[in-house]
Write an enzyme that holds these catalytic residues in place. Sequence first.
Site, short mmCIF file in Angstrom:
data_model
loop_
_atom_site.label_atom_id
_atom_site.label_comp_id
_atom_site.label_asym_id
_atom_site.label_seq_id
_atom_site.Cartn_x
_atom_site.Cartn_y
_atom_site.Cartn_z
N LYS A 48 30.77 54.34 41.25
CA LYS A 48 32.24 54.34 41.28
C LYS A 48 32.78 55.29 40.22
O LYS A 48 33.72 56.04 40.46
CB LYS A 48 32.77 52.91 41.05
CG LYS A 48 32.56 51.99 42.26
CD LYS A 48 32.81 50.51 41.96
CE LYS A 48 32.43 49.67 43.18
NZ LYS A 48 32.51 48.22 42.96
N GLN A 92 33.75 44.07 38.38
CA GLN A 92 32.59 44.02 39.27
C GLN A 92 32.09 42.59 39.40
O GLN A 92 31.90 41.89 38.41
CB GLN A 92 31.49 44.95 38.74
CG GLN A 92 30.29 45.09 39.65
CD GLN A 92 30.59 45.81 40.97
OE1 GLN A 92 31.50 46.64 41.05
NE2 GLN A 92 29.84 45.49 41.99
N ASP A 115 40.81 46.29 44.28
CA ASP A 115 39.85 45.60 45.14
C ASP A 115 40.56 44.83 46.26
O ASP A 115 39.93 44.44 47.24
CB ASP A 115 39.07 44.56 44.30
CG ASP A 115 37.66 45.00 43.98
OD1 ASP A 115 37.08 45.75 44.79
OD2 ASP A 115 37.14 44.58 42.93
N1 GUN Z 1 30.49 43.29 44.27
C1 GUN Z 1 30.07 43.62 45.51
N2 GUN Z 1 31.05 44.26 46.21
C2 GUN Z 1 32.10 44.33 45.39
C3 GUN Z 1 33.41 44.87 45.53
O1 GUN Z 1 33.81 45.42 46.57
N3 GUN Z 1 34.22 44.76 44.45
C4 GUN Z 1 33.82 44.14 43.30
N4 GUN Z 1 34.68 44.06 42.31
N5 GUN Z 1 32.62 43.62 43.14
C5 GUN Z 1 31.77 43.72 44.17
#
Ligand code: GUN
Length: 277
Positions: A48, A92, A115
């Site tokens: 990311k 995350q 998100d």
């Molecule tokens: N863990 C797995 N997929 C995601 C996501 O799309 N966003 C976040 N914040 N954590 C994750």
Amino acid sequence: MNIIDGKEIALSLRSKIADEIKTFDRPPGLAVILVGEDPASAVYVRNKELACKKAGFFSDKIIKSENITEEQLLEEVERLNHNPHIDGILVQLPLPSHINSNKVIEHISPLKDVDGFHSENIGKLMQNKSHLRPCTPKGVMTILESIDCKIEGMNCVVIGASNIVGRPMAMELLNARGTVTICNSRTKDIAEKVRKADIVVVGVGIPKMVKGDWIKEGAVVIDVGINRLEDGSLVGDADFDAIKDIAGAITPVPGGVGPMTIATLLENTLIAYKQNL
Ligand code: GUN
């Protein structure tokens, strides 16, 4: 060619975003908080951050010890809520078990919730008036659009009912006027349900769960699963080799939905930036 190149679709979205932000006075800013040392989460966060930098975004990667208290994490989120250089905040998941993830998500300003997990944004998605929509399902919608997949009136089967994938995915397909069936781990005769589907989206974390003989000829199969096998290889939740000659189109793993999730995160950060101007 019925194998969907998610990387290509993601690259084209990313370059469109990079071009657009060249004219901005300040770059859109994304803060990503990683708690602890889960190796898979560390890889996702790194990807990311790299995507942000490549697109010309400001990226702030905040790494916290897994011993951080819930209160300290909430304070960090609060600081970011007020930081004018930060347009998007992503914590995350999963978080260590002593922290209530829901409380943390609800603490993120809905205007910076890139998100799309805050109840306010999920509520808007349910009412089809959403602004910040969860990245993976939104990325799947971009994939379906890019292959000209008709959704209106189609039978859509979503396998998995998680907050991150299944539930918002089902809502996205409903908003596009699909007829949606959501399957979960207790669903009876899942193969029979999938056989009626024109569009199948699976995100459950079970390697090769969806078999070739579950798929209707010509159906579109979107595989959100990423599973690492003992030999180190990555496979999805669908049995790709068995399905690829039956499906009308299928996303590979890796190289399908994964890159789109990240490109969509940039897209959401750009939306947040614009609404916070
Ligand atoms: N863990 C797995 N997929 C995601 C996501 O799309 N966003 C976040 N914040 N954590 C994750």
